[in-house]
Design a protein around this motif. Sequence first.
Motif, PDB file in Angstrom:
ATOM      1  N   ALA A 173     103.143  66.804  15.556  1.00 54.37           N
ATOM      2  CA  ALA A 173     102.214  67.756  14.947  1.00 54.37           C
ATOM      3  C   ALA A 173     100.815  67.204  14.717  1.00 54.37           C
ATOM      4  O   ALA A 173      99.919  67.958  14.331  1.00 54.37           O
ATOM      5  N   LEU A 174     100.586  65.913  14.949  1.00 53.38           N
ATOM      6  CA  LEU A 174      99.270  65.333  14.689  1.00 53.38           C
ATOM      7  C   LEU A 174      98.203  66.032  15.534  1.00 53.38           C
ATOM      8  O   LEU A 174      98.352  66.199  16.742  1.00 53.38           O
ATOM      9  N   GLY A 175      97.128  66.470  14.876  1.00 53.86           N
ATOM     10  CA  GLY A 175      96.037  67.140  15.566  1.00 53.86           C
ATOM     11  C   GLY A 175      96.264  68.612  15.820  1.00 53.86           C
ATOM     12  O   GLY A 175      95.345  69.311  16.262  1.00 53.86           O
ATOM     13  N   ARG A 176      97.466  69.107  15.541  1.00 57.53           N
ATOM     14  CA  ARG A 176      97.747  70.536  15.741  1.00 57.53           C
ATOM     15  C   ARG A 176      97.243  71.324  14.529  1.00 57.53           C
ATOM     16  O   ARG A 176      97.056  70.788  13.435  1.00 57.53           O
ATOM     17  N   VAL A 177      97.059  72.615  14.718  1.00 64.76           N
ATOM     18  CA  VAL A 177      96.548  73.484  13.658  1.00 64.76           C
ATOM     19  C   VAL A 177      97.709  74.276  13.068  1.00 64.76           C
ATOM     20  O   VAL A 177      98.455  74.942  13.796  1.00 64.76           O
ATOM     21  N   LEU A 178      97.862  74.203  11.752  1.00 67.66           N
ATOM     22  CA  LEU A 178      98.947  74.920  11.085  1.00 67.66           C
ATOM     23  C   LEU A 178      98.797  76.431  11.264  1.00 67.66           C
ATOM     24  O   LEU A 178      97.710  76.985  11.070  1.00 67.66           O
ATOM     25  N   ALA A 179      99.905  77.079  11.603  1.00 66.18           N
ATOM     26  CA  ALA A 179      99.904  78.527  11.766  1.00 66.18           C
ATOM     27  C   ALA A 179     100.371  79.238  10.507  1.00 66.18           C
ATOM     28  O   ALA A 179     100.221  80.459  10.391  1.00 66.18           O
ATOM     29  N   GLU A 180     100.939  78.502   9.571  1.00 62.56           N
ATOM     30  CA  GLU A 180     101.370  79.091   8.303  1.00 62.56           C
ATOM     31  C   GLU A 180     101.289  78.030   7.215  1.00 62.56           C
ATOM     32  O   GLU A 180     101.255  76.830   7.497  1.00 62.56           O
ATOM     33  N   ASP A 181     101.239  78.485   5.961  1.00 58.59           N
ATOM     34  CA  ASP A 181     101.174  77.556   4.834  1.00 58.59           C
ATOM     35  C   ASP A 181     102.449  76.717   4.770  1.00 58.59           C
ATOM     36  O   ASP A 181     103.548  77.189   5.093  1.00 58.59           O
ATOM     37  N   VAL A 182     102.282  75.468   4.336  1.00 55.75           N
ATOM     38  CA  VAL A 182     103.426  74.610   4.036  1.00 55.75           C
ATOM     39  C   VAL A 182     103.581  74.558   2.521  1.00 55.75           C
ATOM     40  O   VAL A 182     102.638  74.231   1.799  1.00 55.75           O
ATOM     41  N   VAL A 183     104.778  74.913   2.051  1.00 55.12           N
ATOM     42  CA  VAL A 183     105.058  75.040   0.619  1.00 55.12           C
ATOM     43  C   VAL A 183     106.054  73.959   0.208  1.00 55.12           C
ATOM     44  O   VAL A 183     107.030  73.700   0.923  1.00 55.12           O
ATOM     45  N   ALA A 184     105.818  73.325  -0.936  1.00 51.33           N
ATOM     46  CA  ALA A 184     106.723  72.285  -1.425  1.00 51.33           C
ATOM     47  C   ALA A 184     108.091  72.884  -1.750  1.00 51.33           C
ATOM     48  O   ALA A 184     108.186  73.866  -2.492  1.00 51.33           O
ATOM     49  N   ALA A 185     109.141  72.278  -1.196  1.00 52.02           N
ATOM     50  CA  ALA A 185     110.501  72.770  -1.419  1.00 52.02           C
ATOM     51  C   ALA A 185     111.041  72.363  -2.784  1.00 52.02           C
ATOM     52  O   ALA A 185     111.950  72.999  -3.312  1.00 52.02           O
ATOM     53  N   THR A 186     110.493  71.293  -3.371  1.00 47.18           N
ATOM     54  CA  THR A 186     110.952  70.790  -4.660  1.00 47.18           C
ATOM     55  C   THR A 186     109.750  70.298  -5.457  1.00 47.18           C
ATOM     56  O   THR A 186     108.640  70.196  -4.933  1.00 47.18           O
ATOM     57  N   ASP A 187     109.991  69.973  -6.729  1.00 47.48           N
ATOM     58  CA  ASP A 187     108.977  69.264  -7.509  1.00 47.48           C
ATOM     59  C   ASP A 187     108.766  67.879  -6.910  1.00 47.48           C
ATOM     60  O   ASP A 187     109.702  67.250  -6.407  1.00 47.48           O
ATOM     61  N   LEU A 188     107.527  67.407  -6.973  1.00 48.54           N
ATOM     62  CA  LEU A 188     107.204  66.045  -6.528  1.00 48.54           C
ATOM     63  C   LEU A 188     106.473  65.323  -7.649  1.00 48.54           C
ATOM     64  O   LEU A 188     105.404  65.788  -8.061  1.00 48.54           O
ATOM     65  N   PRO A 189     106.996  64.220  -8.157  1.00 51.17           N
ATOM     66  CA  PRO A 189     108.322  63.689  -7.870  1.00 51.17           C
ATOM     67  C   PRO A 189     109.418  64.586  -8.452  1.00 51.17           C
ATOM     68  O   PRO A 189     109.158  65.404  -9.328  1.00 51.17           O
ATOM     69  N   THR A 236     104.331  75.149  -4.553  1.00 52.92           N
ATOM     70  CA  THR A 236     102.898  74.945  -4.364  1.00 52.92           C
ATOM     71  C   THR A 236     102.572  74.818  -2.876  1.00 52.92           C
ATOM     72  O   THR A 236     103.286  74.155  -2.120  1.00 52.92           O
ATOM     73  N   VAL A 237     101.472  75.442  -2.444  1.00 48.67           N
ATOM     74  CA  VAL A 237     100.995  75.281  -1.068  1.00 48.67           C
ATOM     75  C   VAL A 237     100.333  73.899  -0.958  1.00 48.67           C
ATOM     76  O   VAL A 237      99.352  73.621  -1.645  1.00 48.67           O
ATOM     77  N   VAL A 238     100.899  73.036  -0.132  1.00 48.57           N
ATOM     78  CA  VAL A 238     100.363  71.682   0.011  1.00 48.57           C
ATOM     79  C   VAL A 238      99.508  71.532   1.263  1.00 48.57           C
ATOM     80  O   VAL A 238      98.733  70.570   1.381  1.00 48.57           O
ATOM     81  N   ALA A 239      99.616  72.438   2.214  1.00 46.45           N
ATOM     82  CA  ALA A 239      98.771  72.438   3.410  1.00 46.45           C
ATOM     83  C   ALA A 239      98.638  73.891   3.870  1.00 46.45           C
ATOM     84  O   ALA A 239      99.637  74.586   4.025  1.00 46.45           O
ATOM     85  N   SER A 240      97.397  74.333   4.071  1.00 49.04           N
ATOM     86  CA  SER A 240      97.146  75.747   4.331  1.00 49.04           C
ATOM     87  C   SER A 240      97.071  76.036   5.831  1.00 49.04           C
ATOM     88  O   SER A 240      96.663  75.186   6.630  1.00 49.04           O
ATOM     89  N   ALA A 241      97.445  77.256   6.193  1.00 46.76           N
ATOM     90  CA  ALA A 241      97.270  77.711   7.565  1.00 46.76           C
ATOM     91  C   ALA A 241      95.813  77.551   7.969  1.00 46.76           C
ATOM     92  O   ALA A 241      94.907  77.815   7.178  1.00 46.76           O
ATOM     93  N   GLY A 242      95.600  77.093   9.187  1.00 43.38           N
ATOM     94  CA  GLY A 242      94.249  76.840   9.674  1.00 43.38           C
ATOM     95  C   GLY A 242      93.821  75.392   9.544  1.00 43.38           C
ATOM     96  O   GLY A 242      92.787  75.001  10.071  1.00 43.38           O
ATOM     97  N   THR A 243      94.633  74.579   8.841  1.00 39.87           N
ATOM     98  CA  THR A 243      94.327  73.162   8.685  1.00 39.87           C
ATOM     99  C   THR A 243      94.692  72.409   9.963  1.00 39.87           C
ATOM    100  O   THR A 243      95.791  72.574  10.489  1.00 39.87           O
ATOM    101  N   ARG A 244      93.789  71.576  10.431  1.00 41.04           N
ATOM    102  CA  ARG A 244      94.100  70.703  11.562  1.00 41.04           C
ATOM    103  C   ARG A 244      94.698  69.419  11.002  1.00 41.04           C
ATOM    104  O   ARG A 244      94.069  68.701  10.229  1.00 41.04           O
ATOM    105  N   LEU A 245      95.928  69.130  11.386  1.00 39.84           N
ATOM    106  CA  LEU A 245      96.717  68.111  10.706  1.00 39.84           C
ATOM    107  C   LEU A 245      96.267  66.703  11.042  1.00 39.84           C
ATOM    108  O   LEU A 245      96.217  66.300  12.208  1.00 39.84           O
ATOM    109  N   ARG A 246      95.948  65.940   9.975  1.00 39.75           N
ATOM    110  CA  ARG A 246      95.685  64.505  10.075  1.00 39.75           C
ATOM    111  C   ARG A 246      96.964  63.752   9.723  1.00 39.75           C
ATOM    112  O   ARG A 246      97.955  64.337   9.317  1.00 39.75           O
TER     113      ARG A 246
END
Length: 409
Positions: free
Chosen positions: A37-53, A153-163
């Motif tokens: 996924a490096l360098g790819r653009v997110l097509a949807e939000d990534v949401v935390a599945a659990t509390d961190l920590p 919580t949304v930790v990475a938004s759609a449209g983000t180019r992944l580093r």
Amino acid sequence: MSVTRTPTTLVSVDEARRTLLGLVSPLGAEDVALDEALGRVLAEDVVAATDLPGIDNSAMDGYAVASRDVSRARSDAPVILALGAESRAGHPPPPHQPRTATVITTGAPVPSGADAVVPVEDTLRTGRRVQIRTVPVTGAYVRRRGHDVRQGTVVASAGTRLRSVDIGVCAAAGRAQVSVAVRPRVALLSSGDELVPPGSTPLPHQVTDVNSSMLAAAVREAGGCVTHTDVIADDRSAVTSALIRAGERADLIVSSAGVSMGGHDHLRECVAALGAVDVWKVAMRPGKPIVIGRVVKTPFIGLPGNPVSSAVTFLLFARAAILAMQGAEELQPPVFPAILGDSFHTPAHLETYVRVRLRRDGKNLVATSSGGQGSDMMHALSGADALALIPAGLAEAMVGTPVGVMVLP
């Protein structure tokens, strides 16, 4: 199929880019593993599945204690506690016994009954006893559950180019794969009887094909994939055939050379005959002759042949189109305020992009020339940190003139 007359009006950089972006649209999404996924653009939000920590844990190596048990501790009068159990990272925490010090490592769960951690350097251990030499406040060196991210919580938004750091965040959020935009397929065309491939020795009347390799790398840097590369002779039928092949295989056609007014420059007329030409001349330097249009239904951008002009116009136009086809939020490199450290003479009717190096001088970012500014002078481009944007209407940009600098990817 209708033939569109080639426009002759000189348009601004912004207008030309808007025209090109109006011809493209996102291509859809696919699921890929995080490792891909490096360098790819997110097509949807990534949401935390659990509390961190996911649990209260220690920020230090030391001892977990109940703060009330050590409330009178001082460096010259330490509180002595019995050595208790041990809490280790990756293991369930043991129960904490009153008036004891539970051994704890960084990242290990804080046991129930303890409410603070004393770093090991603030203690002295002798056998089965531990001297506590400082008074910890409740919660000292304890990372609370969810203090970084709460579940949902949304930790990475759609449209983000992944580093690489974004990949780490997605992994921490519990994702093994993510939905990303489909990579645009880009066909590259270079035209000219004089071109020979890199690695061969050109005759005096020949030129090494720089643009094919450079633009292929630029396409990949922008997240696209190159379907094929064609080097076309200066022949109208050859150009037409190459454009038809490219339009059948690609989501975007990018060409270099053959877009000016020479008697052997056929690309513009061939594109108009096969589809439409919306832009031909852009009020910029380098890169005034640019063709934006379509071949049948495939978006097309024709860049100038000089390598620097080709590189700069790809950055300003083709790169933005490739990113837009992936639904990226940021289509242009960042622009920062700076002042010129050298003077530049520029055509007043054109927006000019000069190659510069950047340095910090107190509060100011200073842009100085990276070398010769000719459109065939690649060395100054490879030595540049950024492009300084000198606006139209300014024939002479003197030292100290405020400008925007576009940082090169």
